[in-house]
Design a protein around this motif. Sequence first.
Motif, PDB file in Angstrom:
ATOM      1  N   VAL A 236       0.846  -1.206   0.000  1.00 35.77           N
ATOM      2  CA  VAL A 236       0.000   0.000   0.000  1.00 35.77           C
ATOM      3  C   VAL A 236       0.873   1.246   0.000  1.00 35.77           C
ATOM      4  CG1 VAL A 236      -1.689   1.334   1.321  1.00 35.77           C
ATOM      5  CG2 VAL A 236      -1.967  -1.148   1.086  1.00 35.77           C
ATOM      6  N   ASP A 237       1.945   1.227   0.775  1.00 31.29           N
ATOM      7  CA  ASP A 237       2.863   2.366   0.786  1.00 31.29           C
ATOM      8  C   ASP A 237       3.498   2.572  -0.590  1.00 31.29           C
ATOM      9  OD1 ASP A 237       2.380   2.949   3.432  1.00 31.29           O
ATOM     10  OD2 ASP A 237       4.048   1.737   4.182  1.00 31.29           O
ATOM     11  N   ARG A 238       3.794   1.453  -1.272  1.00 31.53           N
ATOM     12  CA  ARG A 238       4.352   1.566  -2.625  1.00 31.53           C
ATOM     13  C   ARG A 238       3.357   2.209  -3.581  1.00 31.53           C
ATOM     14  NH1 ARG A 238       6.136  -4.129  -4.600  1.00 31.53           N
ATOM     15  NH2 ARG A 238       6.135  -2.988  -6.586  1.00 31.53           N
ATOM     16  N   LEU A 239       2.060   1.932  -3.365  1.00 26.85           N
ATOM     17  CA  LEU A 239       1.026   2.511  -4.233  1.00 26.85           C
ATOM     18  C   LEU A 239       1.070   4.038  -4.214  1.00 26.85           C
ATOM     19  CD1 LEU A 239      -2.184   0.355  -3.639  1.00 26.85           C
ATOM     20  CD2 LEU A 239      -1.013   0.711  -5.810  1.00 26.85           C
ATOM     21  N   LEU A 240       1.400   4.601  -3.053  1.00 27.41           N
ATOM     22  CA  LEU A 240       1.338   6.045  -2.898  1.00 27.41           C
ATOM     23  C   LEU A 240       2.307   6.769  -3.833  1.00 27.41           C
ATOM     24  CD1 LEU A 240       1.107   6.261   1.002  1.00 27.41           C
ATOM     25  CD2 LEU A 240      -0.754   6.453  -0.657  1.00 27.41           C
ATOM     26  N   THR A 241       3.421   6.131  -4.140  1.00 25.59           N
ATOM     27  CA  THR A 241       4.442   6.804  -4.952  1.00 25.59           C
ATOM     28  C   THR A 241       4.716   6.090  -6.271  1.00 25.59           C
ATOM     29  OG1 THR A 241       6.167   5.558  -3.772  1.00 25.59           O
ATOM     30  CG2 THR A 241       5.590   7.733  -2.901  1.00 25.59           C
ATOM     31  N   ALA A 242       4.003   4.988  -6.531  1.00 27.22           N
ATOM     32  CA  ALA A 242       4.304   4.188  -7.725  1.00 27.22           C
ATOM     33  C   ALA A 242       3.874   4.912  -8.995  1.00 27.22           C
ATOM     34  CB  ALA A 242       3.590   2.844  -7.642  1.00 27.22           C
ATOM     35  N   ASP A 243       4.636   4.684 -10.057  1.00 25.03           N
ATOM     36  CA  ASP A 243       4.205   5.117 -11.382  1.00 25.03           C
ATOM     37  C   ASP A 243       2.927   4.365 -11.736  1.00 25.03           C
ATOM     38  OD1 ASP A 243       4.242   4.665 -14.505  1.00 25.03           O
ATOM     39  OD2 ASP A 243       5.447   6.466 -14.093  1.00 25.03           O
ATOM     40  N   ILE A 244       1.990   5.033 -12.365  1.00 27.58           N
ATOM     41  CA  ILE A 244       0.684   4.421 -12.605  1.00 27.58           C
ATOM     42  C   ILE A 244       0.773   3.152 -13.444  1.00 27.58           C
ATOM     43  CG2 ILE A 244       0.156   5.752 -14.689  1.00 27.58           C
ATOM     44  CD1 ILE A 244      -2.774   5.885 -13.501  1.00 27.58           C
TER      45      ILE A 244
ATOM     46  N   LEU B 165       2.745   0.810 -13.012  1.00 23.86           N
ATOM     47  CA  LEU B 165       3.055  -0.304 -12.112  1.00 23.86           C
ATOM     48  C   LEU B 165       1.900  -0.652 -11.185  1.00 23.86           C
ATOM     49  CD1 LEU B 165       6.667   0.767 -11.071  1.00 23.86           C
ATOM     50  CD2 LEU B 165       6.014  -0.891 -12.828  1.00 23.86           C
ATOM     51  N   VAL B 166       0.880   0.181 -11.137  1.00 23.09           N
ATOM     52  CA  VAL B 166      -0.222  -0.019 -10.194  1.00 23.09           C
ATOM     53  C   VAL B 166      -0.936  -1.358 -10.396  1.00 23.09           C
ATOM     54  CG1 VAL B 166      -2.490   0.846  -9.476  1.00 23.09           C
ATOM     55  CG2 VAL B 166      -0.564   2.420  -9.722  1.00 23.09           C
ATOM     56  N   PRO B 167      -1.284  -1.755 -11.631  1.00 23.55           N
ATOM     57  CA  PRO B 167      -1.978  -3.042 -11.789  1.00 23.55           C
ATOM     58  C   PRO B 167      -1.212  -4.229 -11.214  1.00 23.55           C
ATOM     59  CG  PRO B 167      -2.159  -1.771 -13.803  1.00 23.55           C
ATOM     60  CD  PRO B 167      -1.185  -1.042 -12.931  1.00 23.55           C
ATOM     61  N   SER B 168       0.123  -4.241 -11.365  1.00 25.40           N
ATOM     62  CA  SER B 168       0.906  -5.360 -10.828  1.00 25.40           C
ATOM     63  C   SER B 168       0.928  -5.326  -9.304  1.00 25.40           C
ATOM     64  CB  SER B 168       2.329  -5.331 -11.383  1.00 25.40           C
ATOM     65  OG  SER B 168       3.004  -4.157 -10.985  1.00 25.40           O
ATOM     66  N   ILE B 169       0.987  -4.132  -8.722  1.00 24.78           N
ATOM     67  CA  ILE B 169       0.958  -4.021  -7.256  1.00 24.78           C
ATOM     68  C   ILE B 169      -0.405  -4.457  -6.727  1.00 24.78           C
ATOM     69  CG2 ILE B 169       1.125  -2.438  -5.302  1.00 24.78           C
ATOM     70  CD1 ILE B 169       3.054  -0.743  -6.956  1.00 24.78           C
ATOM     71  N   VAL B 170      -1.464  -4.077  -7.406  1.00 27.19           N
ATOM     72  CA  VAL B 170      -2.819  -4.465  -7.001  1.00 27.19           C
ATOM     73  C   VAL B 170      -2.976  -5.983  -7.048  1.00 27.19           C
ATOM     74  CG1 VAL B 170      -5.269  -4.347  -7.621  1.00 27.19           C
ATOM     75  CG2 VAL B 170      -3.856  -2.278  -7.674  1.00 27.19           C
ATOM     76  N   SER B 171      -2.411  -6.609  -8.068  1.00 24.32           N
ATOM     77  CA  SER B 171      -2.509  -8.069  -8.162  1.00 24.32           C
ATOM     78  C   SER B 171      -1.714  -8.742  -7.047  1.00 24.32           C
ATOM     79  CB  SER B 171      -2.003  -8.547  -9.526  1.00 24.32           C
ATOM     80  OG  SER B 171      -0.620  -8.290  -9.674  1.00 24.32           O
TER      81      SER B 171
ATOM     82  N   LEU C 283      -5.422   8.551  -6.934  1.00 29.11           N
ATOM     83  CA  LEU C 283      -5.723   7.778  -8.144  1.00 29.11           C
ATOM     84  C   LEU C 283      -5.243   6.334  -7.986  1.00 29.11           C
ATOM     85  CD1 LEU C 283      -6.628   7.404 -11.049  1.00 29.11           C
ATOM     86  CD2 LEU C 283      -4.414   8.374 -11.782  1.00 29.11           C
ATOM     87  N   ASN C 284      -4.023   6.152  -7.528  1.00 26.37           N
ATOM     88  CA  ASN C 284      -3.480   4.807  -7.366  1.00 26.37           C
ATOM     89  C   ASN C 284      -4.264   3.993  -6.335  1.00 26.37           C
ATOM     90  OD1 ASN C 284      -1.584   5.649  -9.172  1.00 26.37           O
ATOM     91  ND2 ASN C 284       0.158   5.594  -7.760  1.00 26.37           N
ATOM     92  N   LEU C 285      -4.588   4.640  -5.212  1.00 28.80           N
ATOM     93  CA  LEU C 285      -5.350   3.951  -4.156  1.00 28.80           C
ATOM     94  C   LEU C 285      -6.754   3.609  -4.635  1.00 28.80           C
ATOM     95  CD1 LEU C 285      -4.208   6.174  -1.171  1.00 28.80           C
ATOM     96  CD2 LEU C 285      -3.645   3.754  -1.471  1.00 28.80           C
ATOM     97  N   SER C 286      -7.364   4.501  -5.396  1.00 31.61           N
ATOM     98  CA  SER C 286      -8.708   4.252  -5.924  1.00 31.61           C
ATOM     99  C   SER C 286      -8.700   3.068  -6.881  1.00 31.61           C
ATOM    100  CB  SER C 286      -9.228   5.506  -6.626  1.00 31.61           C
ATOM    101  OG  SER C 286     -10.542   5.302  -7.094  1.00 31.61           O
ATOM    102  N   LEU C 287      -7.667   2.952  -7.683  1.00 30.33           N
ATOM    103  CA  LEU C 287      -7.537   1.806  -8.596  1.00 30.33           C
ATOM    104  C   LEU C 287      -7.417   0.499  -7.805  1.00 30.33           C
ATOM    105  CD1 LEU C 287      -5.069   3.353 -11.193  1.00 30.33           C
ATOM    106  CD2 LEU C 287      -7.417   2.619 -11.666  1.00 30.33           C
ATOM    107  N   ALA C 288      -6.697   0.556  -6.673  1.00 33.76           N
ATOM    108  CA  ALA C 288      -6.540  -0.637  -5.838  1.00 33.76           C
ATOM    109  C   ALA C 288      -7.848  -1.016  -5.160  1.00 33.76           C
ATOM    110  CB  ALA C 288      -5.451  -0.399  -4.796  1.00 33.76           C
TER     111      ALA C 288
END
Length: 200
Positions: free
Chosen positions: A109-117, A119-125, A153-158
């Motif tokens: 979750v902390d990575r989501l806050l600063t991740a490039d968008i 990369l978000v789908p892989s972090i969510v998975s 935006l990243n957190l909402s996607l998750a």
Amino acid sequence: SLREWLVRKQMETRRGRTALRLVERAAMWNASPERRHLPTWWEYLQIMRLTPHESWTGPQRLMMLRASWFHGTRVAIALTALFILMLVGNSIRQNAVSQRQKDRVAGLVDRLLTADIALVPSIVSEIGVQDDELRQLLDERIESSPDGSREKLNLSLARLSTDREQVEYLYQRLLLADAKQFPVIRDSLAKRKETLVPRL
């Protein structure tokens, strides 16, 4: 002399020695019925296995009954203690596994806050199925993130897979998305296209 010869012959075999031990223990215990005069657990097992029960005398039966109760109680206590230790050990192990999982997810979750968008789908998975604690953590982070920010935006996607309220927010972000954000948001909303395409 005959008695000595019979004793000598009995001492030559394991069964004979065990039978003599039974006679000796029974005599000691019936003379003084104290716990220390009972057969040890090993002697008890040997007597049970190597001597015919029907040949036991009354005093021997009485002593063996008492020994059965004594050793049975000790075995029951030992098994109970072992069972409790296993339960405690299993509980500690499960708590440790659960804590490691929570720490791992919190790190993601902390990575989501600063991740490039991208990369978000892989972090969510990697986060996988969301439990109540994780949903609460994501909601808290979403509430504290500014509107229009990369973090929100990243957190909402998750959170989208388990929270329909994120659909409208992501739809509005889709309309303002840049070239990098657009395909990620579009793909995330693909399952809701029946309701969103007419609006577009």
